[in-house]
Design an enzyme around this catalytic site. Structure first.
Site, PDB file in Angstrom:
ATOM      1  N   CYS A 132     -21.793 -37.492   6.540  1.00  0.00           N
ATOM      2  CA  CYS A 132     -22.260 -36.000   6.795  1.00  0.00           C
ATOM      3  C   CYS A 132     -21.205 -35.349   6.684  1.00  0.00           C
ATOM      4  O   CYS A 132     -20.344 -35.489   7.906  1.00  0.00           O
ATOM      5  CB  CYS A 132     -23.240 -35.941   7.587  1.00  0.00           C
ATOM      6  SG  CYS A 132     -23.749 -34.336   7.977  1.00  0.00           S
ATOM      7  N   CYS A 161     -28.937 -36.488   6.307  1.00  0.00           N
ATOM      8  CA  CYS A 161     -28.090 -37.050   7.205  1.00  0.00           C
ATOM      9  C   CYS A 161     -29.163 -38.020   8.413  1.00  0.00           C
ATOM     10  O   CYS A 161     -30.149 -37.484   8.590  1.00  0.00           O
ATOM     11  CB  CYS A 161     -27.497 -35.820   8.048  1.00  0.00           C
ATOM     12  SG  CYS A 161     -26.454 -36.634   9.351  1.00  0.00           S
ATOM     13  N   ASP A 208      -0.238 -39.855  -8.865  1.00  0.00           N
ATOM     14  CA  ASP A 208      -0.896 -40.817  -7.707  1.00  0.00           C
ATOM     15  C   ASP A 208      -2.086 -41.507  -8.731  1.00  0.00           C
ATOM     16  O   ASP A 208      -3.119 -40.938  -8.931  1.00  0.00           O
ATOM     17  CB  ASP A 208      -1.663 -40.336  -6.604  1.00  0.00           C
ATOM     18  CG  ASP A 208      -2.187 -41.629  -5.684  1.00  0.00           C
ATOM     19  OD1 ASP A 208      -2.397 -42.611  -6.094  1.00  0.00           O
ATOM     20  OD2 ASP A 208      -2.925 -41.262  -4.778  1.00  0.00           O
TER      21      ASP A 208
END
Length: 408
Positions: free
Chosen positions: A197, A213, A333
């Site tokens: 959450c 949640c 990356d």
């Protein structure tokens, strides 16, 4: 010099610079032209956005597609200014608005990191938030930091309708701060960046189209627009058949959000849907090109969530060329390669290409996907037997291919 005259002079200087850039073949001119305009008049974006109905489209994936869909829909009303070249930072936005100074509407694709500043400048009538996931960590940063920045920005937009994908946990957390949210249920399946959450850190549990949640009260809101296969259910209880010419669930989700946003600024859903059906490719994406012995379908994928959607729409019996670069525009990356489920390519003929094909080859070895390498993506096509080819590339690899393939 008056403020209005300063803006006009700055725009003129930007256009001249853009013309010179194109003439000298230094670039397409949009970004450098906008950059010059902003340098001469830092308030140019605010002034160019005045007296227009502006819609912002943002999110990690689908910005270019959804902004084109919205542009087509709003063209049913009047002329629309749109940064259709994908230049979605302030320089490109200024150039797009300057190119169509009399257009009463504007649809602006905006990079997520610039949304707080751009929204404050143009005060959009509507803002579409598609999704939030990992993307270019070396430039954008951690996705939850992005969610917090957007949440703070939306809290200050009292007059803006925020059209948000309520099946994305991070999107919902950000858009819940808006004074006027419109929730769209798209059924999107990527949840790799929202296992906890964003409000309390508790675990997020998923059941069918619901999520919540396990600790606090944060949960999926009830959508007023819902995507169900090819149908979009509207707030008035009507159904709109999308019947898109673009493939995949991701594009249907983009279309549902575009319909909701277009409705917010006055375009009926059925009218908007009819205009969306005219779109066959997005800057070359999904276009099929004939090259000597091959029929090549071009697709773009830039991050784990985008690759997950793209791998689902690949034809199961068609060889695949996968091309990856790592320029600044791609993100340098490449750790995201390990979050892509390349195992889905097992059993196919696969060629790895692009400037970072060696990194990709290592990832496919661990995925147990047999393959061979050819750094040049165009030459990689030629190594395959005659017939169809699926070519998937990240940003700069795709851009280069679009420039090269029609000419070969």
């Amino acid at each position: 010099m008056s403020t209005r005259l300063r803006t006009r002079a700055s725009v003129a200087a930007g256009r001249l610079t853009a013309w010179f850039s194109r003439t000298a073949r230094l670039g397409r001119g949009g970004v450098i032209g906008g950059r010059v305009t902003l340098r001469l008049d830092p308030k140019a974006l605010r002034r160019l956005g005045q007296d227009r109905t502006v819609v912002i489209v943002t999110g990690t994936n689908g910005k270019t597609t959804t902004s084109l869909m919205l542009t087509r829909a709003l063209e049913a009303l009047a002329e629309v200014a749109h940064n259709g070249d994908g230049a979605n930072m302030p320089d490109g936005l200024v150039a797009a608005l300057a190119a169509r100074p009399d257009a009463p509407y504007a649809v602006l694709e905006v990079d997520e990191t610039y949304v707080p500043w751009v929204a404050e400048q143009v005060q959009p009538a509507a803002l579409v938030l598609l999704n939030l996931s990992r993307d270019q960590l070396d430039r954008v940063g951690e996705v939850r930091m992005m969610e917090r920045d957007l949440r703070a920005a939306f809290a200050g937009l009292s007059r803006t309708v925020v059209v948000a994908n309520c099946d994305d946990v991070l999107v919902t957390s950000a858009a819940a701060a808006a004074a006027r949210p419109v929730w769209v249920g798209t059924g999107r399946r990527w949840s790799g960046d929202s296992v906890s959450c964003p409000r309390c850190g508790g675990a997020i549990t998923h059941t069918d189209r619901e999520w919540r949640c396990a600790v606090c009260a944060f949960a999926r809101p009830e959508p007023t627009w819902t995507l169900d296969g090819d149908l979009v259910h509207t707030p008035g209880g009507r159904q709109v058949d999308l019947d898109l010419r673009l493939p995949g669930e991701a594009n249907r989700a983009n279309a549902a959000l575009a319909l909701a946003a277009a409705h917010c600024v006055g375009v009926p859903p059925h009218t908007a849907a009819a205009r969306l059906r005219t779109i066959t490719d997005i800057g070359g994406r999904y276009r099929t090109i004939r090259r000597t012995r091959h029929s090549v379908r071009l697709m773009l994928a830039k991050n784990p969530a985008g690759w997950a959607e793209t791998l689902r729409v690949l034809d199961e019996d068609t060889p695949v060329v996968v091309a990856v670069n790592a320029h600044e525009a791609d993100g340098r990356d490449l750790s995201w390669l390990w979050d892509v489920h390349f195992e889905r390519l097992r059993g196919r003929q696969v060629v790895v290409a692009g400037e970072r094909c060696a990194d990709l080859a290592v990832r496919l070895c661990y995925a147990e996907v047999p393959h061979w390498s050819e750094p040049d993506p165009v030459a990689a096509i030629d190594t395959l037997p005659p017939g169809g080819v699926e070519l998937v590339a990240n940003y700069t690899a795709f851009r280069d291919l679009v420039d090269r393939l029609p000419d070969v």
